[in-house]
Design a protein around this motif. Structure first.
Motif, PDB file in Angstrom:
ATOM      1  N   PHE A 149     -17.913  -6.384  23.629  1.00 54.63           N
ATOM      2  CA  PHE A 149     -16.460  -6.359  23.478  1.00 54.63           C
ATOM      3  C   PHE A 149     -15.813  -5.859  24.761  1.00 54.63           C
ATOM      4  O   PHE A 149     -16.242  -4.864  25.337  1.00 54.63           O
ATOM      5  N   LYS A 150     -14.775  -6.557  25.206  1.00 59.21           N
ATOM      6  CA  LYS A 150     -14.067  -6.215  26.440  1.00 59.21           C
ATOM      7  C   LYS A 150     -12.573  -6.070  26.153  1.00 59.21           C
ATOM      8  O   LYS A 150     -12.058  -6.611  25.166  1.00 59.21           O
ATOM      9  N   ALA A 151     -11.893  -5.360  27.023  1.00 60.12           N
ATOM     10  CA  ALA A 151     -10.445  -5.195  26.886  1.00 60.12           C
ATOM     11  C   ALA A 151      -9.773  -6.569  26.931  1.00 60.12           C
ATOM     12  O   ALA A 151     -10.176  -7.450  27.675  1.00 60.12           O
ATOM     13  N   GLY A 152      -8.754  -6.734  26.104  1.00 63.32           N
ATOM     14  CA  GLY A 152      -8.004  -7.979  26.048  1.00 63.32           C
ATOM     15  C   GLY A 152      -8.444  -8.923  24.945  1.00 63.32           C
ATOM     16  O   GLY A 152      -7.715  -9.854  24.599  1.00 63.32           O
ATOM     17  N   GLN A 153      -9.624  -8.736  24.386  1.00 62.05           N
ATOM     18  CA  GLN A 153     -10.096  -9.601  23.308  1.00 62.05           C
ATOM     19  C   GLN A 153      -9.365  -9.278  22.007  1.00 62.05           C
ATOM     20  O   GLN A 153      -9.077  -8.124  21.717  1.00 62.05           O
ATOM     21  N   ASP A 154      -9.070 -10.318  21.222  1.00 64.46           N
ATOM     22  CA  ASP A 154      -8.506 -10.120  19.893  1.00 64.46           C
ATOM     23  C   ASP A 154      -9.651  -9.892  18.920  1.00 64.46           C
ATOM     24  O   ASP A 154     -10.633 -10.638  18.917  1.00 64.46           O
ATOM     25  N   VAL A 155      -9.517  -8.850  18.104  1.00 66.62           N
ATOM     26  CA  VAL A 155     -10.576  -8.497  17.156  1.00 66.62           C
ATOM     27  C   VAL A 155      -9.990  -8.194  15.783  1.00 66.62           C
ATOM     28  O   VAL A 155      -8.800  -7.916  15.647  1.00 66.62           O
ATOM     29  N   GLU A 156     -10.857  -8.307  14.795  1.00 70.77           N
ATOM     30  CA  GLU A 156     -10.534  -7.861  13.444  1.00 70.77           C
ATOM     31  C   GLU A 156     -11.398  -6.635  13.181  1.00 70.77           C
ATOM     32  O   GLU A 156     -12.616  -6.684  13.323  1.00 70.77           O
ATOM     33  N   ILE A 157     -10.742  -5.530  12.829  1.00 70.75           N
ATOM     34  CA  ILE A 157     -11.446  -4.268  12.607  1.00 70.75           C
ATOM     35  C   ILE A 157     -11.253  -3.843  11.154  1.00 70.75           C
ATOM     36  O   ILE A 157     -10.131  -3.793  10.660  1.00 70.75           O
ATOM     37  N   ILE A 158     -12.369  -3.545  10.501  1.00 69.82           N
ATOM     38  CA  ILE A 158     -12.340  -2.937   9.168  1.00 69.82           C
ATOM     39  C   ILE A 158     -12.830  -1.506   9.371  1.00 69.82           C
ATOM     40  O   ILE A 158     -13.892  -1.294   9.957  1.00 69.82           O
ATOM     41  N   TYR A 159     -12.053  -0.535   8.927  1.00 72.33           N
ATOM     42  CA  TYR A 159     -12.311   0.860   9.270  1.00 72.33           C
ATOM     43  C   TYR A 159     -12.029   1.790   8.088  1.00 72.33           C
ATOM     44  O   TYR A 159     -11.329   1.431   7.154  1.00 72.33           O
ATOM     45  N   GLY A 160     -12.611   2.991   8.164  1.00 72.01           N
ATOM     46  CA  GLY A 160     -12.296   4.036   7.193  1.00 72.01           C
ATOM     47  C   GLY A 160     -10.880   4.510   7.420  1.00 72.01           C
ATOM     48  O   GLY A 160     -10.494   4.784   8.555  1.00 72.01           O
TER      49      GLY A 160
END
Length: 172
Positions: A149-160
């Motif tokens: 993963f690098k800065a600028g990438q679009d991501v989907e995060i599932i988190y507590g």
């Protein structure tokens, strides 16, 4: 407003594993603090005993028989332990809260910054959310390095919800 849902059993196990790692880290810090107390309490007394009489040693600020010495030393060690916990991003109490409430969040955002921490056992992600009061938020991947993963990438995060420990992260 962020929508929250309940965690799956697998996600609960991931958080329990992160909690165990955090607990080990806290025990290391407490052990380090106790070792520091032993060294600081007895080493100066040993060196003073080589040069001064017993009465002069007991009057010294470096004597372990002096109450102010113990107050100073205890304050220093407690502050040191909390500083180490803060610097290494130990999430113990918030992970425990996540395991009590069992709520997770999900966001789709671009990564602003990615960095390795905690002896490369943890990867932290800073994301920028549009239209949120605190637009920059920090999320924690507690299972090692994440080099893909690098800065600028679009991501989907599932988190507590409370700890912001990442349960799942995917590129979009």
């Amino acid at each position: 407003m962020q929508e929250y849902s309940f965690m799956t059993i697998e996600e609960i196990f991931l958080l329990q594993d992160a909690l165990k790692k955090n607990k080990k880290q806290i025990y290391k810090f407490i052990s380090f603090g106790l070792l520091l107390v032993i060294i600081v309490a007895f080493v100066p007394h040993y060196f003073l005993s080589r040069r001064l009489s017993e009465e002069e040693i007991n009057d010294s600020l470096f004597s372990y028989r002096n109450t102010w010495f113990w107050i100073w030393l205890s304050s220093f060690v407690v502050a040191l332990i909390f500083a180490l916990i803060k610097v290494t991003d130990v999430r113990y109490f918030t992970i425990k809260k996540d395991l009590t409430k069992l709520e997770k969040g999900q966001i789709q955002v671009p990564l602003e910054m990615v960095y390795q921490g905690n002896n490369e056992e943890q990867t932290s992600f800073i994301v920028k959310q549009e239209g949120v009061k605190k637009s920059k938020r920090l999320f924690y991947w507690m299972r090692g390095r994440m080099d893909e993963f690098k800065a600028g990438q679009d991501v989907e995060i599932i988190y507590g919800r409370y700890s912001r420990v990442i349960l799942s992260i995917n590129r979009l």
